[in-house]
Design an enzyme around this catalytic site. Structure first.
Site, PDB file in Angstrom:
ATOM      1  N   ASP A 146      55.867  28.705  13.191  1.00  0.00           N
ATOM      2  CA  ASP A 146      56.709  28.130  12.134  1.00  0.00           C
ATOM      3  C   ASP A 146      57.945  28.997  11.881  1.00  0.00           C
ATOM      4  O   ASP A 146      57.909  30.217  12.069  1.00  0.00           O
ATOM      5  CB  ASP A 146      55.873  27.999  10.850  1.00  0.00           C
ATOM      6  CG  ASP A 146      56.494  27.030   9.850  1.00  0.00           C
ATOM      7  OD1 ASP A 146      57.448  26.309  10.214  1.00  0.00           O
ATOM      8  OD2 ASP A 146      56.030  27.015   8.692  1.00  0.00           O
ATOM      9  N   ASN A 176      55.050  15.837  11.668  1.00  0.00           N
ATOM     10  CA  ASN A 176      56.419  16.119  12.129  1.00  0.00           C
ATOM     11  C   ASN A 176      57.157  14.854  12.594  1.00  0.00           C
ATOM     12  O   ASN A 176      58.385  14.852  12.696  1.00  0.00           O
ATOM     13  CB  ASN A 176      56.436  17.169  13.255  1.00  0.00           C
ATOM     14  CG  ASN A 176      56.112  18.574  12.780  1.00  0.00           C
ATOM     15  OD1 ASN A 176      55.539  19.369  13.533  1.00  0.00           O
ATOM     16  ND2 ASN A 176      56.462  18.914  11.537  1.00  0.00           N
TER      17      ASN A 176
HETATM   18  C1  IPE Z   1      53.441  23.136  11.068  1.00  0.00           C
HETATM   19  O1  IPE Z   1      54.725  23.481  10.663  1.00  0.00           O
HETATM   20  C2  IPE Z   1      53.505  22.402  12.360  1.00  0.00           C
HETATM   21  C3  IPE Z   1      53.988  23.165  13.513  1.00  0.00           C
HETATM   22  C4  IPE Z   1      54.241  24.452  13.532  1.00  0.00           C
HETATM   23  C5  IPE Z   1      54.177  22.408  14.706  1.00  0.00           C
HETATM   24  P1  IPE Z   1      55.519  22.616   9.573  1.00  0.00           P
HETATM   25  O2  IPE Z   1      56.781  23.315   9.346  1.00  0.00           O
HETATM   26  O3  IPE Z   1      55.590  21.199  10.015  1.00  0.00           O
HETATM   27  O4  IPE Z   1      54.535  22.720   8.338  1.00  0.00           O
HETATM   28  P2  IPE Z   1      54.754  22.362   6.791  1.00  0.00           P
HETATM   29  O5  IPE Z   1      55.140  20.936   6.735  1.00  0.00           O
HETATM   30  O6  IPE Z   1      55.828  23.258   6.272  1.00  0.00           O
HETATM   31  O7  IPE Z   1      53.451  22.636   6.154  1.00  0.00           O
HETATM   32  C1  IPE Z   2      58.374  25.082  13.513  1.00  0.00           C
HETATM   33  O1  IPE Z   2      59.573  25.409  12.893  1.00  0.00           O
HETATM   34  C2  IPE Z   2      58.569  24.093  14.647  1.00  0.00           C
HETATM   35  C3  IPE Z   2      58.081  22.750  14.375  1.00  0.00           C
HETATM   36  C4  IPE Z   2      57.400  22.381  13.319  1.00  0.00           C
HETATM   37  C5  IPE Z   2      58.359  21.732  15.368  1.00  0.00           C
HETATM   38  P1  IPE Z   2      60.169  24.502  11.727  1.00  0.00           P
HETATM   39  O2  IPE Z   2      61.072  23.500  12.356  1.00  0.00           O
HETATM   40  O3  IPE Z   2      59.113  23.968  10.873  1.00  0.00           O
HETATM   41  O4  IPE Z   2      61.034  25.574  10.953  1.00  0.00           O
HETATM   42  P2  IPE Z   2      61.197  25.713   9.369  1.00  0.00           P
HETATM   43  O5  IPE Z   2      59.831  25.772   8.791  1.00  0.00           O
HETATM   44  O6  IPE Z   2      61.958  24.515   8.920  1.00  0.00           O
HETATM   45  O7  IPE Z   2      61.955  26.987   9.193  1.00  0.00           O
HETATM   46 MG    MG Z   3      58.191  24.662   9.197  1.00  0.00          MG
END
Ligand code: IPE
Ligand code: IPE
Ligand code: MG
Length: 241
Positions: free
Chosen positions: A17, A65
């Protein structure tokens, strides 16, 4: 950092993340963070296999997502198919086996094609099995398991008393993979976000503020050293271990 080879997790899972925030810090669009994140994935896979951890599961795209802006989802899918195309050679070199868990049928055909190709080409590799969690949701996984078992009961192939934890495990996407020993989440969020709900029942949890694009082999070793200092009691007392 010295790691005890005897005390490594068998199964390491990572919630990768923080790509978006990393890009924002650089004043760049979110996809820039995902691209840098893909480089981190390559480094970490390599390090995990060098350290000698047999199973690695990476949360790359959750069921939730899909709700992101269409452009970001498209860019992520595009990045994924490019990554898979390029990565097979490196995986072959490192004897890494690629696996995938999740609702793979919901992925765009192009991604699925690259994914199945990469899985087939690496199926006999024996160092680390890397499972990419794609269009993955823990609740959805438990739902499909429940529906499959209910169907077998309805068909008279199974009686409810035969449903054991082992049978449940065998009916999940992670069939032949042992339970998670260590779960790492980057970016400072302290939540599970629907990842591997059954499989993390007794996992050690490790949260770090480092954003995924900045997560390095050193940071990984730090997490593993921390894990090795924990006492896993599985319900018993310290004296019983
Ligand atoms: C969790 O990250 C999913 C992945 C790392 C693929 P998110 O960024 O989607 O999680 P939330 O929504 O903040 O909990
Ligand atoms: C994790 O990084 C990757 C995916 C969930 C695909 P994020 O895209 O969630 O990054 P933040 O949480 O917005 O910084
Ligand atoms: Mg995230």
């Amino acid at each position: 950092m010295n790691l005890d080879k005897e005390m490594l997790p068998k199964h390491l899972a990572i919630i990768m993340d923080g790509n978006g925030r990393w890009a924002k810090q650089q004043g760049k669009p979110r996809i820039f963070g995902h691209e840098k994140g893909a480089k981190t994935v390559r480094e970490i896979i390599q390090e995990v296999s060098e350290i000698g951890i047999p199973y690695l599961t990476l949360y790359a795209f959750s069921t939730e997502n899909w709700k992101r802006p269409k452009l970001e989802v498209e860019a992520l899918m595009h990045l994924l198919s490019r990554y898979l195309k390029k990565e097979v050679a490196i995986m072959q070199e490192n004897n890494i086996r690629l696996n995938a868990i999740g609702d793979l049928e919901s992925l765009p055909a192009k991604v699925r094609k690259e994914l199945y190709k990469a899985m087939e080409q690496t199926q006999n590799n024996t160092s680390t099995t890397v499972s990419l969690a794609l269009a993955y949701g823990g609740q959805q996984e438990l739902l499909q398991m429940t529906q499959q078992l209910a169907q077998r009961v309805q068909q008279g192939l199974l009686i409810p008393q035969q449903i054991t934890p082992e049978l449940i495990q065998q009916t999940l996407y992670t069939q032949n993979i042992p339970p998670v020993d260590l779960l790492i989440r980057t970016s400072g969020e302290c939540r599970i976000s629907n990842f591997l709900l059954w499989q993390i029942a007794y996992a050690e949890l490790y949260f770090t503020d480092i954003l995924w694009p900045d997560f390095s082999p050193e940071e990984l070793r730090k997490a593993l050293a921390n894990y090795q200092n924990r006492e896993r009691r599985f319900g018993k007392t310290s004296e019983q271990l």
